[in-house]
Design a protein around this motif. Structure first.
Motif, short mmCIF file in Angstrom:
data_model
loop_
_atom_site.label_atom_id
_atom_site.label_comp_id
_atom_site.label_asym_id
_atom_site.label_seq_id
_atom_site.Cartn_x
_atom_site.Cartn_y
_atom_site.Cartn_z
N LEU A 267 0.82 -1.21 0.00
CA LEU A 267 0.00 0.00 0.00
C LEU A 267 0.85 1.25 0.00
N ALA A 268 2.03 1.17 0.60
CA ALA A 268 2.89 2.35 0.70
C ALA A 268 3.99 2.37 -0.34
N ARG A 269 4.15 1.31 -1.13
CA ARG A 269 5.30 1.20 -2.02
C ARG A 269 4.94 1.15 -3.50
N ARG A 270 3.73 0.75 -3.82
CA ARG A 270 3.32 0.68 -5.22
C ARG A 270 2.76 2.03 -5.65
N ALA A 271 3.32 2.59 -6.71
CA ALA A 271 2.89 3.91 -7.15
C ALA A 271 1.42 3.93 -7.54
N ASP A 272 0.97 2.90 -8.25
CA ASP A 272 -0.42 2.92 -8.70
C ASP A 272 -1.39 2.84 -7.53
N ILE A 273 -1.01 2.09 -6.46
CA ILE A 273 -1.90 1.99 -5.30
C ILE A 273 -1.92 3.30 -4.53
N VAL A 274 -0.75 3.90 -4.33
CA VAL A 274 -0.69 5.17 -3.62
C VAL A 274 -1.46 6.24 -4.37
N ALA A 275 -1.28 6.31 -5.69
CA ALA A 275 -2.02 7.29 -6.48
C ALA A 275 -3.52 7.02 -6.41
N ALA A 276 -3.91 5.75 -6.43
CA ALA A 276 -5.33 5.41 -6.34
C ALA A 276 -5.91 5.84 -5.00
#
Length: 482
Positions: free
Chosen positions: A285-294
């Motif tokens: 949740l804190a490391r994937r760019a697409d998840i953080v942006a989402a």
């Protein structure tokens, strides 16, 4: 100001005609703890230090690759575009923040006016008059219901998402370069294998010709080996074409012309081990760019709902103009030239033809869409990690089996060569024993390329070690500059 608050409250009670009743968002974010992956990743090496570093590609041990990526990160037009989108989103957040604040402006004006006598009579009409004005204009919209604040927070969330997208573009660019570089290494290996097979076929052709002259053979084997030699040369030419195309692709990725690709030497790549972090999937949740942006976009959409709900309540605008006005410049600064105009203005939504309800419905739909995209990003991230780990594990097993087969073929080839030196086998036997060895070398080159690609996939799936601004469940307290 003390009289405004009761007025606003009383007006809010009258706003029942424009109601938001029954309009709610339906989406809910998926809990990562529900996405179990322990069994799928059970046989993978686990390490607390398995998260990729910011320069994860250095694990391939090729300084030329490091230089190409550094060059691309400094000069790629794709990154310039991503950075421009980020700056635009930040500017939009700044505009939303500025709308929340009081404004003060100054003005100077010369007015000319003539009123017809037919309208104002002979006392006021018929003469052309000139007036000079100096004014200060003050405007302020008290944000009683938080609509302006919610709009600013939504814009700020979108700006943070754009910032994360820019970081994701850097990761994607680096990954594309490494993939092209791995393919370049495989193309060189394929060219070597094709040249070796062409040399072997040429040797067979020469032996066939000698045997035909000696009356020991017919032209069938000769024709077969001549065909095999031509096919091997075609494969070598195709490999050279691929090498040229990949060099051009790498040159474009680093932001240079095709001549830059001619400077790229043959890659010398290691094959890194793979391991998965001990905290999956929660730390993604804190490391994937697409998840953080989402997540930022989910929060922005929530603030959009807040702004749409606040639109159902009355708005109060404060404005005031203080200035000097006179018919001639000499009287402009006299005590009688003072001009004051201003006061509060209230706007009350009563009948909007469904505009406010549809606006809220749209905001709820935006939130549900943002939540769905977040959940999809989370599912995709877990799947990509599992695919990369399982792929690497399967390729390691295939590589081990192929190396055993290759070692066995090498022993057989060595044994036949030794018998040939002892006069117990002929050159045809040696060349026949060489064929499976060359085929297995080619298989190993292809498997090594796939195995390196699996490492790239895993590093990218784990976020690539990039530093990301984290989202919050509450409103960010960062303020945009004026």
């Amino acid at each position: 100001m003390n009289k405004l608050l009761p007025l606003a409250i009383a007006s809010a009670l009258l706003a029942g005609c424009a109601s938001s009743n029954g309009l709610v968002a339906e989406g809910s974010r998926r809990d990562p703890a529900t996405l179990s992956a322990g069994k799928s990743l059970g046989n993978a090496k686990v390490s607390d230090a398995a998260w990729p570093s910011e320069r994860w590609w250095a694990a391939f041990g090729d300084p030329q690759l490091d230089g190409l990526i550094d060059e691309a990160l400094a000069a790629s037009p794709a990154l310039d575009a991503a950075d421009a989108r980020t700056r635009k989103a930040i500017a939009q957040a700044g505009l939303a923040d500025a709308a929340r604040k009081p404004s003060l402006g100054a003005g100077a004006q010369v007015l000319g006016l003539q009123i017809p006598e037919t309208l104002a009579g002979p006392d006021l009409g018929g003469d052309f008059s000139v007036a000079e004005l100096l004014t200060l204009n003050f405007k302020y919209n008290p944000d009683f219901w938080g609509a302006d604040k919610a709009k600013w927070q939504a814009a700020l969330g979108n700006a943070r998402a754009a910032e994360v997208d820019a970081q994701a573009a850097r990761l994607q660019l680096a990954a594309n370069i490494v993939r092209a570089y791995v393919a370049l290494a495989q193309a060189f290996d394929a060219q070597d294998a094709a040249n070796a097979e062409a040399a072997r076929s040429d040797a067979l052709v020469k032996l066939n010709q000698q045997r035909i002259k000696a009356g020991l053979d017919n032209t069938i084997a000769l024709n077969q080996n001549q065909s095999a030699s031509a096919a091997a040369r075609q494969q070598a030419q195709a490999a050279q074409q691929q090498i040229d195309a990949l060099r051009n692709a790498l040159a474009a990725l680093v932001g240079a012309g095709p001549d830059r690709g001619l400077e790229i030497a043959r890659p010398m790549l290691a094959t890194p081990d793979v391991a998965v972090p001990s905290q999956l999937p929660s730390d993604l949740l804190a490391r994937r760019a697409d998840i953080v942006a989402a997540r930022w976009r989910v929060e922005a959409a929530q603030h959009g709902i807040d702004a749409s709900k606040a639109a159902f309540y009355p708005t109060i605008n404060l404005s005031m103009m203080v200035g000097l006005a006179a018919g001639n410049l000499g009287d402009l600064f006299g005590s009688d030239a003072l001009l004051v105009n201003g006061g509060p203005a209230l706007t009350l939504p009563i009948f909007e033809g469904g505009r406010l309800r549809n606006q809220l419905m749209g905001s709820n739909a935006d939130y549900d869409l943002a939540v769905a995209n977040y959940n999809q990003s989370l599912l995709g991230a877990i799947r990509e990690v599992a695919d990369a780990v399982q792929g690497a594990r399967a390729l390691d097993a295939q590589l081990a089996s192929t190396r055993i087969a290759r070692d066995t073929a090498a022993k057989a080839y060595a044994a036949v060569a030794q018998r040939h030196r002892a006069g117990l086998a002929n050159q045809l036997d040696v060349l026949a024993a060489q064929k499976p060895l060359l085929q297995l070398d080619q298989q190993l080159a292809a498997l090594n390329a796939k195995r390196r690609t699996a490492t790239i996939d895993l590093d990218q799936a784990l976020g690539g070690g990039i530093a990301l601004p984290q989202s919050n469940t509450t409103a960010p307290n960062t303020t945009a500059s004026n």
